[in-house]
Scaffold this motif. Structure first.
Motif, PDB file in Angstrom:
ATOM      1  N   GLY A 213       0.831  -1.187   0.000  1.00 19.59           N
ATOM      2  CA  GLY A 213       0.000   0.000   0.000  1.00 19.59           C
ATOM      3  C   GLY A 213       0.868   1.240   0.000  1.00 19.59           C
ATOM      4  O   GLY A 213       2.070   1.193   0.299  1.00 19.59           O
ATOM      5  N   VAL A 214       0.280   2.368  -0.325  1.00 23.68           N
ATOM      6  CA  VAL A 214       1.033   3.612  -0.466  1.00 23.68           C
ATOM      7  C   VAL A 214       1.819   3.941   0.798  1.00 23.68           C
ATOM      8  O   VAL A 214       3.034   4.155   0.760  1.00 23.68           O
ATOM      9  N   THR A 215       1.150   3.978   1.946  1.00 18.84           N
ATOM     10  CA  THR A 215       1.805   4.402   3.179  1.00 18.84           C
ATOM     11  C   THR A 215       2.799   3.387   3.711  1.00 18.84           C
ATOM     12  O   THR A 215       3.959   3.741   3.989  1.00 18.84           O
ATOM     13  N   PRO A 216       2.439   2.094   3.873  1.00 19.43           N
ATOM     14  CA  PRO A 216       3.444   1.152   4.386  1.00 19.43           C
ATOM     15  C   PRO A 216       4.634   0.985   3.457  1.00 19.43           C
ATOM     16  O   PRO A 216       5.761   0.793   3.912  1.00 19.43           O
ATOM     17  N   ASP A 217       4.408   1.068   2.164  1.00 20.31           N
ATOM     18  CA  ASP A 217       5.513   0.978   1.208  1.00 20.31           C
ATOM     19  C   ASP A 217       6.524   2.085   1.465  1.00 20.31           C
ATOM     20  O   ASP A 217       7.738   1.845   1.543  1.00 20.31           O
ATOM     21  N   VAL A 218       6.044   3.307   1.625  1.00 18.21           N
ATOM     22  CA  VAL A 218       6.932   4.439   1.893  1.00 18.21           C
ATOM     23  C   VAL A 218       7.635   4.260   3.237  1.00 18.21           C
ATOM     24  O   VAL A 218       8.848   4.485   3.366  1.00 18.21           O
ATOM     25  N   GLU A 219       6.900   3.842   4.248  1.00 22.16           N
ATOM     26  CA  GLU A 219       7.477   3.717   5.590  1.00 22.16           C
ATOM     27  C   GLU A 219       8.598   2.688   5.630  1.00 22.16           C
ATOM     28  O   GLU A 219       9.648   2.925   6.254  1.00 22.16           O
ATOM     29  N   TRP A 220       8.430   1.543   4.965  1.00 15.30           N
ATOM     30  CA  TRP A 220       9.432   0.494   5.062  1.00 15.30           C
ATOM     31  C   TRP A 220      10.615   0.734   4.131  1.00 15.30           C
ATOM     32  O   TRP A 220      11.750   0.384   4.463  1.00 15.30           O
ATOM     33  N   VAL A 221      10.376   1.347   2.974  1.00 18.31           N
ATOM     34  CA  VAL A 221      11.517   1.740   2.142  1.00 18.31           C
ATOM     35  C   VAL A 221      12.327   2.826   2.853  1.00 18.31           C
ATOM     36  O   VAL A 221      13.561   2.813   2.826  1.00 18.31           O
ATOM     37  N   ALA A 222      11.637   3.740   3.516  1.00 17.06           N
ATOM     38  CA  ALA A 222      12.335   4.769   4.294  1.00 17.06           C
ATOM     39  C   ALA A 222      13.155   4.147   5.415  1.00 17.06           C
ATOM     40  O   ALA A 222      14.273   4.603   5.706  1.00 17.06           O
ATOM     41  N   GLU A 223      12.616   3.120   6.066  1.00 20.19           N
ATOM     42  CA  GLU A 223      13.358   2.460   7.132  1.00 20.19           C
ATOM     43  C   GLU A 223      14.614   1.793   6.584  1.00 20.19           C
ATOM     44  O   GLU A 223      15.683   1.827   7.227  1.00 20.19           O
ATOM     45  N   PHE A 224      14.511   1.201   5.399  1.00 22.64           N
ATOM     46  CA  PHE A 224      15.713   0.638   4.767  1.00 22.64           C
ATOM     47  C   PHE A 224      16.747   1.740   4.536  1.00 22.64           C
ATOM     48  O   PHE A 224      17.932   1.568   4.839  1.00 22.64           O
ATOM     49  N   ILE A 225      16.315   2.857   3.968  1.00 18.85           N
ATOM     50  CA  ILE A 225      17.244   3.952   3.668  1.00 18.85           C
ATOM     51  C   ILE A 225      17.894   4.466   4.955  1.00 18.85           C
ATOM     52  O   ILE A 225      19.112   4.718   4.996  1.00 18.85           O
ATOM     53  N   ARG A 226      17.120   4.619   6.007  1.00 19.82           N
ATOM     54  CA  ARG A 226      17.676   5.088   7.285  1.00 19.82           C
ATOM     55  C   ARG A 226      18.717   4.098   7.815  1.00 19.82           C
ATOM     56  O   ARG A 226      19.814   4.505   8.230  1.00 19.82           O
ATOM     57  N   LEU A 227      18.380   2.807   7.801  1.00 23.64           N
ATOM     58  CA  LEU A 227      19.303   1.807   8.323  1.00 23.64           C
ATOM     59  C   LEU A 227      20.586   1.732   7.494  1.00 23.64           C
ATOM     60  O   LEU A 227      21.691   1.677   8.048  1.00 23.64           O
ATOM     61  N   TYR A 228      20.434   1.716   6.182  1.00 22.54           N
ATOM     62  CA  TYR A 228      21.622   1.649   5.333  1.00 22.54           C
ATOM     63  C   TYR A 228      22.506   2.872   5.561  1.00 22.54           C
ATOM     64  O   TYR A 228      23.736   2.753   5.698  1.00 22.54           O
ATOM     65  N   THR A 229      21.898   4.031   5.603  1.00 18.79           N
ATOM     66  CA  THR A 229      22.649   5.274   5.810  1.00 18.79           C
ATOM     67  C   THR A 229      23.394   5.250   7.136  1.00 18.79           C
ATOM     68  O   THR A 229      24.558   5.672   7.228  1.00 18.79           O
ATOM     69  N   THR A 230      22.744   4.732   8.165  1.00 26.10           N
ATOM     70  CA  THR A 230      23.364   4.669   9.490  1.00 26.10           C
ATOM     71  C   THR A 230      24.485   3.646   9.542  1.00 26.10           C
ATOM     72  O   THR A 230      25.603   3.934   9.993  1.00 26.10           O
ATOM     73  N   ARG A 231      24.218   2.440   9.068  1.00 25.43           N
ATOM     74  CA  ARG A 231      25.201   1.361   9.168  1.00 25.43           C
ATOM     75  C   ARG A 231      26.416   1.581   8.277  1.00 25.43           C
ATOM     76  O   ARG A 231      27.534   1.181   8.624  1.00 25.43           O
ATOM     77  N   GLU A 232      26.221   2.229   7.157  1.00 29.76           N
ATOM     78  CA  GLU A 232      27.328   2.454   6.229  1.00 29.76           C
ATOM     79  C   GLU A 232      27.969   3.828   6.414  1.00 29.76           C
ATOM     80  O   GLU A 232      28.781   4.249   5.579  1.00 29.76           O
ATOM     81  N   LEU A 233      27.592   4.535   7.482  1.00 28.06           N
ATOM     82  CA  LEU A 233      28.200   5.828   7.831  1.00 28.06           C
ATOM     83  C   LEU A 233      28.051   6.851   6.706  1.00 28.06           C
ATOM     84  O   LEU A 233      28.991   7.589   6.370  1.00 28.06           O
ATOM     85  N   ARG A 234      26.829   6.936   6.153  1.00 29.73           N
ATOM     86  CA  ARG A 234      26.594   7.835   5.023  1.00 29.73           C
ATOM     87  C   ARG A 234      25.750   9.055   5.376  1.00 29.73           C
ATOM     88  O   ARG A 234      25.334   9.787   4.464  1.00 29.73           O
ATOM     89  N   TRP A 235      25.509   9.305   6.643  1.00 28.18           N
ATOM     90  CA  TRP A 235      24.766  10.510   6.988  1.00 28.18           C
ATOM     91  C   TRP A 235      25.443  11.780   6.470  1.00 28.18           C
ATOM     92  O   TRP A 235      24.757  12.733   6.069  1.00 28.18           O
ATOM     93  N   PRO A 236      26.777  11.872   6.448  1.00 26.33           N
ATOM     94  CA  PRO A 236      27.384  13.109   5.925  1.00 26.33           C
ATOM     95  C   PRO A 236      27.287  13.265   4.405  1.00 26.33           C
ATOM     96  O   PRO A 236      27.561  14.345   3.879  1.00 26.33           O
ATOM     97  N   SER A 237      26.914  12.210   3.684  1.00 30.66           N
ATOM     98  CA  SER A 237      26.935  12.250   2.222  1.00 30.66           C
ATOM     99  C   SER A 237      25.761  13.037   1.651  1.00 30.66           C
ATOM    100  O   SER A 237      24.652  12.995   2.198  1.00 30.66           O
ATOM    101  N   PRO A 238      25.958  13.719   0.520  1.00 33.25           N
ATOM    102  CA  PRO A 238      24.810  14.254  -0.222  1.00 33.25           C
ATOM    103  C   PRO A 238      23.931  13.083  -0.661  1.00 33.25           C
ATOM    104  O   PRO A 238      24.432  12.096  -1.194  1.00 33.25           O
ATOM    105  N   LYS A 239      22.626  13.213  -0.456  1.00 28.96           N
ATOM    106  CA  LYS A 239      21.721  12.081  -0.681  1.00 28.96           C
ATOM    107  C   LYS A 239      20.687  12.410  -1.752  1.00 28.96           C
ATOM    108  O   LYS A 239      20.106  13.499  -1.762  1.00 28.96           O
ATOM    109  N   PHE A 240      20.452  11.408  -2.593  1.00 28.47           N
ATOM    110  CA  PHE A 240      19.502  11.540  -3.694  1.00 28.47           C
ATOM    111  C   PHE A 240      18.563  10.337  -3.714  1.00 28.47           C
ATOM    112  O   PHE A 240      18.931   9.241  -3.284  1.00 28.47           O
ATOM    113  N   LEU A 241      17.364  10.557  -4.238  1.00 29.56           N
ATOM    114  CA  LEU A 241      16.445   9.485  -4.593  1.00 29.56           C
ATOM    115  C   LEU A 241      16.276   9.480  -6.101  1.00 29.56           C
ATOM    116  O   LEU A 241      16.285  10.544  -6.736  1.00 29.56           O
TER     117      LEU A 241
END
Length: 545
Positions: A213-241
């Motif tokens: 569904g529209v909302t859960p799809d966004v929420e769980w893809v966002a959670e993936f992006i947050r986790l990947y960004t955190t675990r791979e130390l990419r918070w300082p990087s310029p970020k694009f979708l």
């Protein structure tokens, strides 16, 4: 580089159409569109698979996988079943060394209960010591129900599917070649498959339907992006979708969700074949907007197949400029008058529509001046016993008979499904060394029915994007459109952004690229090169301080 559609022509006479509000339907690039349900046949599950996707139990991950092949580095800790390999490639004459990581990331709720495992492939350039100097792009396709294979192996990744120069399918077997137009020279890349696409699945004991569904799809893809960004130390990087088709809907919604939920501000969004406002593409009774916004694509298609007069054949862009003016200043007001339109005016409009679309005047009159996409794809070349494609109207199809109302299949979908399916299945296992015995869901109907949040109105995430750009004035957007795309017509995207409501000080943050191909404009080799140049310039501009 970019042709901007933000002209005064679009503004004066459109607002009244926004009041129409039918119940939302499946998106125009759905895995099983109403007019072409057979497109997903090759990806359709068996009855047992369908039952499993809706039931509470999924096959246990331990039974799905085998040990990684020699030469792959099995990642430890919270990386799940991910494996990493190292490669080199040449992009724009520059040799690049990079690592590729393929695997499934386990997503949990805050109590630590496993909810899903999302498959991804990440490409990271070697030798970068400061992540703040290296952009990262999270990419996905749409559907709903599509894996990220199209952007991955068609446009952005270091390898791409070999197609004929114009984008036609070669004979099998199919192969990958180095992608000299990869984006890897300007940004790291992470390709994400949402739940039930690719190798992504709901966790054991979890129903897959909760993610569809529209909302859960966004929420769980966002959670993936947050986790990947955190675990791979990419918070300082310029970020694009980067999203394609329904993936642009997801990207616009993600921009708002990432800001509001996680405080993650983006540098830019690439929207490939955009659809943000679904009213622009729904041929419902009482909604005349799509008839107007599809007209330039009808005209481009007629131009390509030489169904318009010679006076227009030399310059497609000049021809489309004329058609766009007619659509907004004559055709739209005429449709708004409905049955009150005078007979003489109606006759004049029929003649002009015939001139621009290549259809017979009798057909246009019988259609009540309203040409629906399914009818057009069947009617334009009926005298040749041919149809035209929906994803890319340059393609021709052959039906059992020439008397039907709609085509039997989309020839542009058939041309890409086989090559991309074969190559992704081989590439993941042979080159990336990731092994999984699940079927890789290229484009699946198993996500249906997709749950929309709207009741008695069309899905429209354009306002979410406006808010995100207003709160983050450094957020830039690039919109890429193909002239021969019937799934998400270019003029519909133009209309959406003309009505985004951005403050004048922010409008320069939106740029546009137009390509002489269809929904996947990058299957055309010449347009892929231009597509790469445009996006690379956009990424560089969006990361300037």
């Amino acid at each position: 580089m970019f042709h901007s559609p933000l002209s005064p022509l679009l503004s004066p006479i459109l607002a009244f159409f926004l009041a129409s509000a039918p119940t939302p339907q499946a998106p125009p690039d759905s895995a099983v569109p109403a007019q072409a349900a057979s497109e997903a046949t090759a990806a359709a599950p068996s009855k047992a698979e369908a039952a499993a996707s809706e039931g509470a139990q999924e096959t246990k991950p331990a039974a799905e996988q085998v040990a990684p092949t020699a030469g792959a580095e099995k990642l430890s800790g919270d990386r799940g079943d991910a494996v990493r390999t190292r490669h080199t490639t040449t992009v724009d004459g520059r040799e690049l060394a990079y690592s590729a990581t393929a695997g499934r990331m386990k997503l949990t709720d805050e109590a630590g209960k496993a909810k899903a495992e999302l498959f991804y492939v990440a490409y990271v350039l070697d030798g970068v010591s400061d992540p703040a100097q290296r952009p990262i792009t999270f990419a996905f396709n749409g559907g709903p129900g599509s894996s990220s294979v199209w952007l991955h192996l068609g446009a952005f990744g270091p390898r791409r599917v070999r197609m004929a120069a114009e984008g036609w399918a070669p004979p099998p077997p199919y192969e990958l070649i180095d992608n000299a137009h990869s984006l890897l020279d300007v940004t790291d890349l992470v390709f994400i498959d949402p739940v039930t696409t690719g190798y992504s699945r709901a966790a054991e004991g979890e129903s897959a339907a909760q993610f569809h569904g529209v909302t859960p799809d966004v929420e769980w893809v966002a959670e993936f992006i947050r986790l990947y960004t955190t675990r791979e130390l990419r918070w300082p990087s310029p970020k694009f979708l980067a999203g394609e088709s329904y993936g642009t809907t997801r990207a616009a919604a993600l921009a708002g969700h990432l800001q509001e939920r996680h405080g993650m501000y983006l540098n830019g969004i690439v929207l490939v074949s955009a659809i943000l406002n679904f009213q622009t593409a729904r041929f419902d009774v009482g909604n005349d907007l799509p008839y107007v916004l599809f007209l330039p694509t009808y005209a481009a298609t007629a131009w390509h197949h030489k169904r318009v007069s010679r006076e227009y054949q030399n310059d497609l862009r000049a021809f489309l400029d004329e058609v766009e003016r007619f659509a907004l200043l004559e055709y739209m007001p005429a449709l708004a008058r409905g049955d009150a339109l005078p007979a003489a005016e109606r006759e004049r409009l029929v003649a002009k529509l015939g001139r621009y679309t290549g259809l017979s005047l009798e057909f246009i009159e019988r259609s009540n001046l309203r040409i629906e996409i399914g009818r057009f794809t069947k009617e334009l070349l009926r005298d040749e016993r041919r149809t035209v494609g929906r994803l890319d109207s340059r393609f021709k199809g052959i039906d059992l008979d020439a008397a039907g109302e709609r085509y039997e299949y989309d020839p542009s979908m058939s041309a890409i499904l086989g090559p991309y399916t074969a190559t992704i299945n081989d590439y993941v296992r042979r080159t990336l060394k990731y092994e999984n015995d699940l079927p890789y869901e290229i484009l699946t109907g198993r996500v249906q029915p997709w749950k929309y949040d709207q009741e008695n109105r069309y899905l429209n995430v354009a306002e979410t994007l406006r808010k995100a750009m207003t709160r983050n004035p450094y957020l830039k957007v690039f919109v890429a459109s193909g002239y021969y795309d019937f799934a998400t017509p270019y003029f519909a995207a133009d209309y959406t952004f003309q009505h985004l409501g951005l403050d004048p000080s922010l409008r320069g943050g939106v740029s546009f690229g137009y390509y002489n191909a269809g929904h996947m404009m990058y299957i055309h080799e010449g347009e892929l090169a231009r597509f790469k140049r445009d996006i690379a310039a956009f990424v560089r501009a969006a990361t300037q301080r």
